[in-house]
Design a protein around this motif. Structure first.
Motif, PDB file in Angstrom:
ATOM      1  N   TYR A 123       4.426  63.758  80.717  1.00 45.09           N
ATOM      2  CA  TYR A 123       4.220  63.256  79.349  1.00 45.09           C
ATOM      3  C   TYR A 123       2.768  62.830  79.178  1.00 45.09           C
ATOM      4  O   TYR A 123       2.212  62.083  79.979  1.00 45.09           O
ATOM      5  N   ASP A 125      -0.035  61.479  76.091  1.00 43.60           N
ATOM      6  CA  ASP A 125      -0.186  60.983  74.725  1.00 43.60           C
ATOM      7  C   ASP A 125      -1.633  61.175  74.285  1.00 43.60           C
ATOM      8  O   ASP A 125      -2.565  60.831  75.019  1.00 43.60           O
ATOM      9  N   VAL A 165      10.441  57.666  78.135  1.00 39.08           N
ATOM     10  CA  VAL A 165      10.684  58.367  76.873  1.00 39.08           C
ATOM     11  C   VAL A 165      12.189  58.307  76.648  1.00 39.08           C
ATOM     12  O   VAL A 165      12.976  58.811  77.460  1.00 39.08           O
ATOM     13  N   SER A 168      16.350  58.234  70.444  1.00 36.14           N
ATOM     14  CA  SER A 168      16.512  57.439  69.230  1.00 36.14           C
ATOM     15  C   SER A 168      17.827  56.682  69.276  1.00 36.14           C
ATOM     16  O   SER A 168      18.852  57.181  69.728  1.00 36.14           O
ATOM     17  N   GLY A 201       5.995  64.369  68.362  1.00 31.96           N
ATOM     18  CA  GLY A 201       6.057  64.752  69.759  1.00 31.96           C
ATOM     19  C   GLY A 201       6.302  66.245  69.851  1.00 31.96           C
ATOM     20  O   GLY A 201       7.069  66.817  69.066  1.00 31.96           O
ATOM     21  N   PHE A 229       8.242  60.749  66.900  1.00 29.83           N
ATOM     22  CA  PHE A 229       7.946  60.044  68.140  1.00 29.83           C
ATOM     23  C   PHE A 229       7.371  58.674  67.807  1.00 29.83           C
ATOM     24  O   PHE A 229       6.368  58.569  67.104  1.00 29.83           O
ATOM     25  N   ASP A 231       5.782  55.753  69.690  1.00 24.84           N
ATOM     26  CA  ASP A 231       5.228  55.319  70.970  1.00 24.84           C
ATOM     27  C   ASP A 231       4.921  53.827  70.863  1.00 24.84           C
ATOM     28  O   ASP A 231       3.788  53.431  70.617  1.00 24.84           O
ATOM     29  N   SER A 255       9.125  54.735  74.648  1.00 23.14           N
ATOM     30  CA  SER A 255       8.620  55.699  73.660  1.00 23.14           C
ATOM     31  C   SER A 255       9.837  56.451  73.127  1.00 23.14           C
ATOM     32  O   SER A 255      10.479  57.189  73.880  1.00 23.14           O
ATOM     33  N   SER A 256      10.176  56.255  71.854  1.00 21.44           N
ATOM     34  CA  SER A 256      11.417  56.793  71.286  1.00 21.44           C
ATOM     35  C   SER A 256      11.196  58.151  70.643  1.00 21.44           C
ATOM     36  O   SER A 256      10.199  58.356  69.941  1.00 21.44           O
ATOM     37  N   ILE A 257      12.146  59.081  70.865  1.00 14.24           N
ATOM     38  CA  ILE A 257      12.065  60.378  70.198  1.00 14.24           C
ATOM     39  C   ILE A 257      13.299  60.604  69.333  1.00 14.24           C
ATOM     40  O   ILE A 257      14.400  60.133  69.642  1.00 14.24           O
ATOM     41  N   GLY A 341       2.577  63.558  72.920  1.00 13.84           N
ATOM     42  CA  GLY A 341       2.536  62.916  71.617  1.00 13.84           C
ATOM     43  C   GLY A 341       1.208  63.175  70.944  1.00 13.84           C
ATOM     44  O   GLY A 341       0.170  63.323  71.599  1.00 13.84           O
ATOM     45  N   CYS A 403      14.195  58.721  63.690  1.00  9.29           N
ATOM     46  CA  CYS A 403      13.861  58.156  65.003  1.00  9.29           C
ATOM     47  C   CYS A 403      13.962  56.646  64.856  1.00  9.29           C
ATOM     48  O   CYS A 403      13.171  56.036  64.122  1.00  9.29           O
TER      49      CYS A 403
END
Length: 415
Positions: A123, A125, A165, A168, A201, A229, A231, A255-257, A341, A403
């Motif tokens: 990952y 960013d 990561v 949601s 993302g 995404f 973050d 970090s939500s997706i 991201g 998200c």
């Protein structure tokens, strides 16, 4: 006679979109599927039903991936599998006589659980918005130029923590760490300046063991899909730790997706020219090849049901294929499930900013919410929702779903 698309499609989730997810009906195992309107379609069941009906056949590699519980097998198979699969799906849902097959393979979205859609490999960013980077630069380095000298020559990024990561809907505990204090001696405790970063993302598929993936190859062969995404960022922890090596604990806690992965191919109508570049770019970053590669996607930041801002992705200085080219130009490999991201999306206007750091200008200009409450950063119990839409083919809309994350108190420590 009607088609499945005519019967089930809704605005944002028509045959032009067909985003992927790993989902399970109540009591059943996870399976890979796509969304059409308010129904989730199991790809394995759909392929079996279409075969029995004598409909269009699915190529062997894609057929194997369709039976998987998530996107991992499809990402590993590469673009030679996912491109035919998408074409087959669009054909099936728009062909008369297959409506009942589609219905039999589907479940109402209200009756399913949606899971992490793929296994995150590496990952990264990025920091691709000139407006966001300039705003943060003015706040973090008020006595210097907002943008550092390298910013318009390469996409600035850092390697993040793939293990945090999260899907949601997962709660986000307030992170703890060392916080700067006026005395000069930091204190340890829960972040007092917890923030969001509204981003896109990008999900990478296929393999490039030797790296050096060009902009053109990135767009055609490796960019599988796009998610919303968030973050999450602890600005006080980040501000104390980030010099000289960059973000760490202030960013790595969550970090939500979003859970419906919009195919990159679904965004063909959303492609726009990126902003004019101030400097001539190195050849490996030339994104005029097969371009344009900018994306006309509008995000929305919602706090406890109140819409606060609409960050415009089309203003991003660096494009997704450039980011892939940059992360691999030194020989670093790409592998299925790599994820990156975009960096916070912010525009020129106050209501286009993608973080509370910017919306409250570092806490100096607190937001006044509709209920009269004033705040600068996130409080425990608050829920942040990111939404996003883009123009699709045939005048349609591409919807990314939501998200969502809710802040819960830090474990143990006070302060």
């Amino acid at each position: 006679m009607t088609t499945a698309a005519q019967r089930f499609a809704t605005e944002g989730f028509g045959p032009e979109n067909l985003p992927y997810a790993s989902f399970s009906p109540t009591g059943a195992r996870p399976r890979l599927g796509v969304r059409l309107g308010d129904r989730a379609i199991s790809l394995g069941e759909l392929a079996t039903g279409v075969e029995a009906k004598g409909g269009p056949q699915l190529a062997a590699t894609a057929r194997t991936a369709a039976d998987a519980p998530d996107l991992d097998a499809l990402l590993a198979a590469g673009h030679t599998a996912w491109q035919p699969l998408r074409a087959w799906l669009q054909e099936v849902v728009t062909t008369e006589g297959l409506e009942e097959v589609v219905e039999a393979a589907s479940t109402p979205v209200s009756d399913i659980a949606v899971h992490m859609p793929f296994t995150v490999a590496d990952y990264v960013d990025y920091y691709a918005s000139e407006h966001h980077a300039s705003n943060i630069g003015r706040m973090f380095r008020p006595d210097q130029e907002p943008l550092l000298p390298n910013w318009k020559h390469l996409p600035v990024g850092y390697h993040g923590r793939a293990g945090t990561v999260i899907p949601s809907g997962t709660d986000v505990p307030r992170p703890k760490g060392l916080r700067p204090e006026p005395s000069g001696t930091p204190s340890f405790g829960p972040s007092r300046r917890l923030d969001i970063e509204a981003e896109l993302g990008f999900v990478v598929g296929g393999s490039a063991p030797q790296g050096e993936v060009s902009v053109a190859r990135a767009g055609a062969e490796h960019l599988f899909g796009v998610v919303l995404f968030n973050d999450w960022s602890a600005r006080d922890i980040q501000g104390f730790e980030y010099v000289p090596l960059g973000p760490y604990l202030g960013k790595s806690f969550a970090s939500s997706i979003s859970l419906w992965v919009v195919p990159f191919a679904a965004l063909a109508q959303a492609r726009v020219e990126p902003p004019s570049r101030e400097h001539e770019l190195a050849d490996y970053l030339d994104d005029s090849v097969d371009g344009p590669w900018g994306l006309d996607i509008t995000l929305e930041v919602v706090l406890d049901g109140e819409s606060l801002s609409h960050p415009p992705y089309r203003t991003m200085y660096w494009t997704a294929p450039q980011m892939v080219a940059h992360m691999s130009v030194n020989g670093a490999s790409l592998r299925p499930g790599d994820f990156f991201g975009s960096g916070t999306v912010s525009g020129t206007e106050v209501d286009e900013r993608g973080s509370f750091m910017e919306l409250s200008w570092g806490g100096k200009e607190p937001l006044t919410l509709a209920n009269g409450h004033e705040q600068a950063f996130l409080e425990d119990g608050q829920t942040v929702t990111l939404r996003g839409t883009a123009p699709g083919a045939n005048g349609s809309v591409i919807d990314f779903g939501d998200c969502v994350g809710t802040i819960v108190p830090a474990s143990g420590a006070a302060g």
